[in-house]
Design an enzyme around this catalytic site. Sequence first.
Site, PDB file in Angstrom:
ATOM      1  N   LYS A 123      42.790  47.635  47.596  1.00 44.87           N
ATOM      2  CA  LYS A 123      43.552  47.549  46.348  1.00 44.87           C
ATOM      3  C   LYS A 123      44.230  46.186  46.197  1.00 44.87           C
ATOM      4  O   LYS A 123      44.585  45.791  45.077  1.00 44.87           O
ATOM      5  CB  LYS A 123      44.601  48.668  46.290  1.00 44.87           C
ATOM      6  CG  LYS A 123      44.003  50.069  46.092  1.00 44.87           C
ATOM      7  CD  LYS A 123      45.108  51.114  45.957  1.00 44.87           C
ATOM      8  CE  LYS A 123      44.573  52.493  45.572  1.00 44.87           C
ATOM      9  NZ  LYS A 123      44.070  53.254  46.716  1.00 44.87           N
ATOM     10  N   SER A 165      49.710  53.708  45.871  1.00 45.69           N
ATOM     11  CA  SER A 165      48.297  53.702  46.255  1.00 45.69           C
ATOM     12  C   SER A 165      47.483  54.668  45.391  1.00 45.69           C
ATOM     13  O   SER A 165      46.607  55.383  45.882  1.00 45.69           O
ATOM     14  CB  SER A 165      48.135  54.068  47.741  1.00 45.69           C
ATOM     15  OG  SER A 165      46.883  53.609  48.229  1.00 45.69           O
ATOM     16  N   LYS A 208      50.081  46.161  52.049  1.00 44.31           N
ATOM     17  CA  LYS A 208      49.367  47.376  51.690  1.00 44.31           C
ATOM     18  C   LYS A 208      48.865  48.105  52.923  1.00 44.31           C
ATOM     19  O   LYS A 208      48.379  47.483  53.868  1.00 44.31           O
ATOM     20  CB  LYS A 208      48.169  47.037  50.794  1.00 44.31           C
ATOM     21  CG  LYS A 208      47.537  48.254  50.131  1.00 44.31           C
ATOM     22  CD  LYS A 208      48.426  48.821  49.039  1.00 44.31           C
ATOM     23  CE  LYS A 208      47.934  50.157  48.529  1.00 44.31           C
ATOM     24  NZ  LYS A 208      48.172  51.264  49.491  1.00 44.31           N
ATOM     25  N   SER A 233      42.454  51.824  51.423  1.00 34.64           N
ATOM     26  CA  SER A 233      43.248  51.359  50.277  1.00 34.64           C
ATOM     27  C   SER A 233      43.734  49.914  50.393  1.00 34.64           C
ATOM     28  O   SER A 233      44.322  49.399  49.428  1.00 34.64           O
ATOM     29  CB  SER A 233      44.455  52.284  50.062  1.00 34.64           C
ATOM     30  OG  SER A 233      44.041  53.509  49.489  1.00 34.64           O
TER      31      SER A 233
END
Length: 378
Positions: free
Chosen positions: A88, A140, A245, A85
Amino acid sequence: MWTKLVSTTALLTAVTLAGPLTGAAHAAPTPPPVGGDSLGSRGLVKPAGIKAPPKTKATSYVIADHETGQVLAARNAHGRYLPASTLKMLTALTLIPKLDKDLTVKPSRNAVNQEGSAVGLRSTPIYKVDDLFKALMMSSGNDAAMALAETNGGLDRTMADMNAEAKRLQANDTVAKTPSGLDKPGQSSSAYDLALIARAGLANAEFRRYISTKTAKFPAPKKKFYEISNHNKLLWRYKGMIGVKNGWTSKAQGAFVGAATRNGHTIIVSIMKHTGYFWDEVPELLDWGFTARGKVTPVGRLVDPLPVQAPVQQAAPLVSGPAVAPSGTSAAQPLLDHAASEQTATSRTLGSAAIGGGLLFGLIWLGYGIRRRRRSRL
């Protein structure tokens, strides 16, 4: 006769333009690692005269100074791994400038049914783009990632935009195949690239707002709301933490990018393929970065993005009728110029001889044909 003359001359010219007659093509040299030669090492790279960074179970990591772009230490900085993730970040950085944050979106069934982590979207028109970016970077949400991609014109277009943005940032280890970071063959990034992407994101006020928000109200059907929270645990645990993140899949294992500010300076840490619990290790890497910045010779640097390409000017519309070359030029001149630029010294010499011979041969035949035609009329 004239047809034979033109055919013969054209054949000789084509043979000449075909390229070198001798010599083998040489392979292009391998470009140096982006950010400096030292970053091509698969092992630990650290500055001299200072203790090595704390140990970590991460296979790859980068510690960098946000303001200067200096890479203070790294391990296997350009090693390519599944980003999970953390990808992202690229989704957000690519789409924030493209989408109106106040636009209302009705997620498709495909978006709502995405596997993995989700914020719990419903296929109803109750979400603003702003809500979807919060869901993307805080919770997320893979469902939010797909909804944003579809709002941008579809998955294919969004993947093309994301990969173009990666190239602009010179994140050349990054290949995006999904907007969510869900594992897919061919998808990759590196600790170096994740640090590049994070640095670019921190320069965007909206990106920075999303990654630093701890909790937010999120729309639900029937005009209700529920609370979502940021998955970045260090927003609560580490003083000065801005974002960025975290990510995890069974194949990618742990991945994380964090940025924190202390005494007016920001340090970025990115890690990939971590085999355990990284929430206690990242703060130690950040502490080391704050201690080292401004005191050591960097081992590399985070490069700046490439300049934005100016729009290509449209060619003038074609006009019916024969093409006319500018005065003093030939319509074939661009082709000849290009072919000449591709010639070696040897082939250029041979080519000149062949063209000269071909033209001389053609002139002789032309003269001979004219004389025969005159005699036949007498």
